[in-house]
Design a protein around this motif. Structure first.
Motif, short mmCIF file in Angstrom:
data_model
loop_
_atom_site.label_atom_id
_atom_site.label_comp_id
_atom_site.label_asym_id
_atom_site.label_seq_id
_atom_site.Cartn_x
_atom_site.Cartn_y
_atom_site.Cartn_z
N THR A 97 0.84 -1.19 0.00
CA THR A 97 0.00 0.00 0.00
C THR A 97 0.88 1.24 0.00
O THR A 97 1.75 1.39 0.86
N LEU B 158 -4.18 3.75 -14.48
CA LEU B 158 -4.03 2.45 -13.86
C LEU B 158 -4.91 1.40 -14.54
O LEU B 158 -4.51 0.24 -14.70
N PHE C 128 -1.87 -3.58 -14.05
CA PHE C 128 -2.33 -3.20 -12.71
C PHE C 128 -3.54 -4.05 -12.34
O PHE C 128 -4.54 -4.07 -13.06
N ASP D 284 -6.13 -2.23 -6.12
CA ASP D 284 -7.27 -1.41 -5.71
C ASP D 284 -6.80 0.01 -5.41
O ASP D 284 -5.64 0.23 -5.04
N VAL D 285 -7.72 0.94 -5.56
CA VAL D 285 -7.43 2.34 -5.27
C VAL D 285 -8.50 2.88 -4.33
O VAL D 285 -9.69 2.67 -4.54
N GLU E 163 -4.72 6.23 -2.07
CA GLU E 163 -3.91 5.10 -1.64
C GLU E 163 -4.08 3.95 -2.62
O GLU E 163 -5.20 3.63 -3.05
N VAL E 164 -2.97 3.35 -3.00
CA VAL E 164 -2.94 2.24 -3.94
C VAL E 164 -2.50 0.99 -3.20
O VAL E 164 -1.50 1.02 -2.48
N ALA F 213 2.45 -1.40 -7.93
CA ALA F 213 2.22 -0.16 -7.18
C ALA F 213 3.39 0.79 -7.32
O ALA F 213 3.22 2.01 -7.37
N TYR G 21 4.59 10.01 -2.45
CA TYR G 21 3.92 8.72 -2.66
C TYR G 21 4.76 7.71 -1.90
O TYR G 21 5.83 7.32 -2.36
#
Length: 356
Positions: free
Chosen positions: A28, A55, A87, A90-91, A108-109, A116, A323
């Protein structure tokens, strides 16, 4: 398809190392702004749509592997583990247009670590730029205190894509229109525009220019009145509009000088000519500070056209965004560097993001 080579080189080298070490567990990353720019009390989250588009279509193809190998001067076979990488994560994100503060995640990825990691550069680029512009635009809307604000920034933004984004973000923040035809037609934003000083200069007299413009444009027109002498220009515009019975919905535009004083004089001239419905549009180096000053002074300006200073967020052209990895394979992680400490673990304040 996105160009996955639009990334920093170290994203590629890190992703390759992860793959070689078998580090493909869920990671994450949190994207946030460390500190607010000077004189900013808030930011407006923006850029999520671009990030999700990127993405959703992310896929490393053969040509991308070739580009990575060329940039690194490595044999192509060394980069082939990246081939086919897409990819699958989830985002979670703050919806566009919401207020955010420093250290609050915009996005947040969570995805396998190499995926990621490879998304970092592009998402920082999109969210950082668009959040800066959206925040500036929102401040203009607040400063205008109910008066319409329109976007005139395209000619001074840092490229056509940035100009398109500025038009979109202005609309997101509450702008009433844009001069950018591409953005207006693609996004359904009202297109607005007047004339340039060159149009007036091309005719022998100001009156000839105004009459020619009115002949070519049925309905309300906006006449630029400050090419030579602003007060004289307003009088000429009033005469033309009255003669042609084009007052209701029409406007004069002021683009230079003491806009407050000139607007007051223009309003007096227009009212005296029996044209109380002709509006006054102001432009020329405006931002939220100038707009607020004009509004507070009671200047009779109906619409504010903002351009350069807003389209590039001149006083705060960037946000100090980051990030950062906050969890890997179920293990919270954090950074302890001086003045750059990060909080471990995902946040619960952001919601699952979907493409519109």
């Amino acid at each position: 398809m996105p160009d996955v080579t639009t990334t920093d080189l170290y994203e590629v080298t890190m992703a390759m190392s992860y793959l070689r070490e078998g580090m493909t567990g869920p990671a994450t990353f949190s994207l946030f702004v460390r500190d607010l720019p000077a004189d900013r009390g808030f930011l407006v989250a923006a850029g999520l749509e671009s990030a999700l588009d990127y993405l959703a279509d992310f896929l490393v193809g053969p040509e991308d592997v070739d580009a990575f190998a060329s940039a690194l001067h490595w044999p192509r076979r060394d980069l082939e583990p990246l081939l086919g990488l897409e990819f699958t994560g989830d985002v979670r994100a703050v919806p566009e247009g919401r207020i955010v503060l420093a250290a609050e995640p915009l996005l947040e990825v969570t995805a396998p670590l190499p995926q990621a990691q490879l998304g970092e550069t592009y998402m920082l680029n999109q969210l950082s730029h668009q959040t800066a512009i959206a925040s500036k635009a929102a401040r203009c809307v607040l400063a205008a205190a109910g008066h319409p604000v329109v976007d005139f920034s395209l000619r001074r933004t840092h490229g056509p894509q940035a100009g398109f984004q500025a038009a979109r973000l202005g609309a997101l923040a509450g702008f009433a229109g844009t001069s950018n035809v591409a953005a207006a037609t693609a996004l359904g934003i009202p297109a607005v525009g007047t004339m340039a000083h060159s149009f007036v200069e091309a005719f022998a007299t100001e009156e000839e220019a105004f009459r020619a413009f009115a002949r070519s444009h049925p309905g309300p027109v906006t006449l630029l009145v400050d090419t030579y002498d602003t007060e004289a220009g307003v009088r000429v515009a009033a005469r033309v509009l009255r003669d042609l019975d084009r007052g209701p919905g029409s406007a004069v535009r002021l683009d230079s000088g003491d806009l407050g004083a000139l607007a007051a004089r223009a309003r007096s001239i227009l009212d005296g000519a029996g044209l109380p419905d002709v509006r006054i549009i102001a432009s020329g180096g405006l931002d939220e500070y100038a707009v607020e000053g004009l509004v507070r002074s009671g200047a009779p300006i109906d619409t504010y056209a903002v351009g350069t200073r807003v389209g590039v967020s001149a006083d705060a052209p960037y946000v100090d965004s980051a990030y950062k990895l906050v969890e890997y394979d179920g293990r919270p992680v954090m950074k302890l560097s001086s003045a750059k400490v990060t909080a471990p673990g995902p946040r619960s304040s952001v919601a699952p993001a979907t493409r519109t």
